[in-house]
Design an enzyme around this catalytic site. Sequence first.
Site, PDB file in Angstrom:
ATOM      1  N   GLY A 166      -2.774   4.896 -12.100  1.00  0.00           N
ATOM      2  CA  GLY A 166      -3.960   6.238 -12.018  1.00  0.00           C
ATOM      3  C   GLY A 166      -5.334   5.461 -11.755  1.00  0.00           C
ATOM      4  N   ASN A 174      -6.561   5.077  -8.761  1.00  0.00           N
ATOM      5  CA  ASN A 174      -6.926   5.710  -7.602  1.00  0.00           C
ATOM      6  C   ASN A 174      -7.461   7.120  -8.213  1.00  0.00           C
ATOM      7  OD1 ASN A 174      -6.892   4.631  -4.835  1.00  0.00           O
ATOM      8  ND2 ASN A 174      -4.945   3.933  -5.717  1.00  0.00           N
ATOM      9  N   ASN A 193      -2.625  11.409   1.023  1.00  0.00           N
ATOM     10  CA  ASN A 193      -1.973  10.245   0.466  1.00  0.00           C
ATOM     11  C   ASN A 193      -2.552   9.029   0.601  1.00  0.00           C
ATOM     12  OD1 ASN A 193       0.123   8.898  -0.962  1.00  0.00           O
ATOM     13  ND2 ASN A 193       0.936   8.013   1.152  1.00  0.00           N
ATOM     14  N   HIS A 242      -1.976   4.891   0.878  1.00  0.00           N
ATOM     15  CA  HIS A 242      -1.069   4.040   1.036  1.00  0.00           C
ATOM     16  C   HIS A 242      -1.578   2.470   1.322  1.00  0.00           C
ATOM     17  CE1 HIS A 242       2.906   2.405   1.916  1.00  0.00           C
ATOM     18  NE2 HIS A 242       2.372   1.577   2.832  1.00  0.00           N
TER      19      HIS A 242
HETATM   20  C1  GAR Z   1      -1.759   2.177  -4.997  1.00  0.00           C
HETATM   21  O1  GAR Z   1      -2.060   0.886  -4.513  1.00  0.00           O
HETATM   22  C2  GAR Z   1      -1.225   3.123  -4.042  1.00  0.00           C
HETATM   23  O2  GAR Z   1      -1.949   2.811  -2.810  1.00  0.00           O
HETATM   24  C3  GAR Z   1       0.082   3.099  -3.981  1.00  0.00           C
HETATM   25  O3  GAR Z   1       0.528   2.750  -5.277  1.00  0.00           O
HETATM   26  C4  GAR Z   1      -0.772   2.286  -6.076  1.00  0.00           C
HETATM   27  C5  GAR Z   1      -0.814   3.096  -7.125  1.00  0.00           C
HETATM   28  O4  GAR Z   1      -1.792   2.821  -8.142  1.00  0.00           O
HETATM   29  N1  GAR Z   1       0.536   4.023  -3.294  1.00  0.00           N
HETATM   30  C6  GAR Z   1       2.038   3.827  -2.375  1.00  0.00           C
HETATM   31  O5  GAR Z   1       2.438   2.594  -2.503  1.00  0.00           O
HETATM   32  C7  GAR Z   1       2.297   4.985  -2.013  1.00  0.00           C
HETATM   33  N2  GAR Z   1       3.540   4.723  -1.024  1.00  0.00           N
HETATM   34  P1  GAR Z   1      -2.643   3.581  -9.007  1.00  0.00           P
HETATM   35  O6  GAR Z   1      -1.730   4.423  -9.964  1.00  0.00           O
HETATM   36  O7  GAR Z   1      -3.447   2.543  -9.958  1.00  0.00           O
HETATM   37  O8  GAR Z   1      -3.595   4.428  -8.307  1.00  0.00           O
END
Ligand code: GAR
Length: 203
Positions: free
Chosen positions: A16, A18, A112, A114
């Site tokens: 989490g 982001n 989203n 990515h």
């Molecule tokens: C982030 O790097 C996000 O961009 C990626 O997962 C991570 C989550 O981190 N998402 C994907 O790969 C979606 N296809 P977080 O839980 O610390 O935000």
Amino acid sequence: MLKERTKIAVFVSGGGTNLQAILDAAAAGNLPDGEIALVLSSKADAYALERAKNAGVKTAVVSKKECGSQESFEAKILAELEKNGIEMIVLAGFMSILSADFTGRFPRRILNVHPSLIPAFCGKGFYGLRVHEAALEYGVKVSGATVHFVNEIPDGGEIIAQKAVDILPGDTPEILQKRIMEQAEWILLPAAVQTVAKELRER
Ligand code: GAR
């Protein structure tokens, strides 16, 4: 007269960071047109839930495993969204793909983030560290992050923002992931959330 602030649900599955960037932006007054009204996790033990609780944001857990089918998983999610009057969704490290039936209900209302420059290293199977492993394996010298609208094609919706980040000698997937988060994801995502929240509020 201006409507109430746009009610936003953030969908998470893991750490989490982001989500934290969005919560921090809101706390700093940088999300004037949106309200984080719900954090919905597909995993009961996601640390993102702690972050939500610390910020005083309502949480819900909908586990795909426990639901048994995609239909019942999405029906439970929809019930949570309706209950909380949600108008906009942010996928922030949400590790489940949503069906065309679900995404079709929220056109240009689901965002989203990515961790690559779409259309490179994206689509089914490319999530989290795997994206960075693939970029390093290919040998690209630049990667980055993309914020886009979500439609029925995984990582295929209209691009809202992108930022390039250098790949440096000696990078591991973990080091690259962190650099892309710091230099791109945590900046692009809160800004895009505000932009879309404002657009929806002004409709
Ligand atoms: C982030 O790097 C996000 O961009 C990626 O997962 C991570 C989550 O981190 N998402 C994907 O790969 C979606 N296809 P977080 O839980 O610390 O935000």
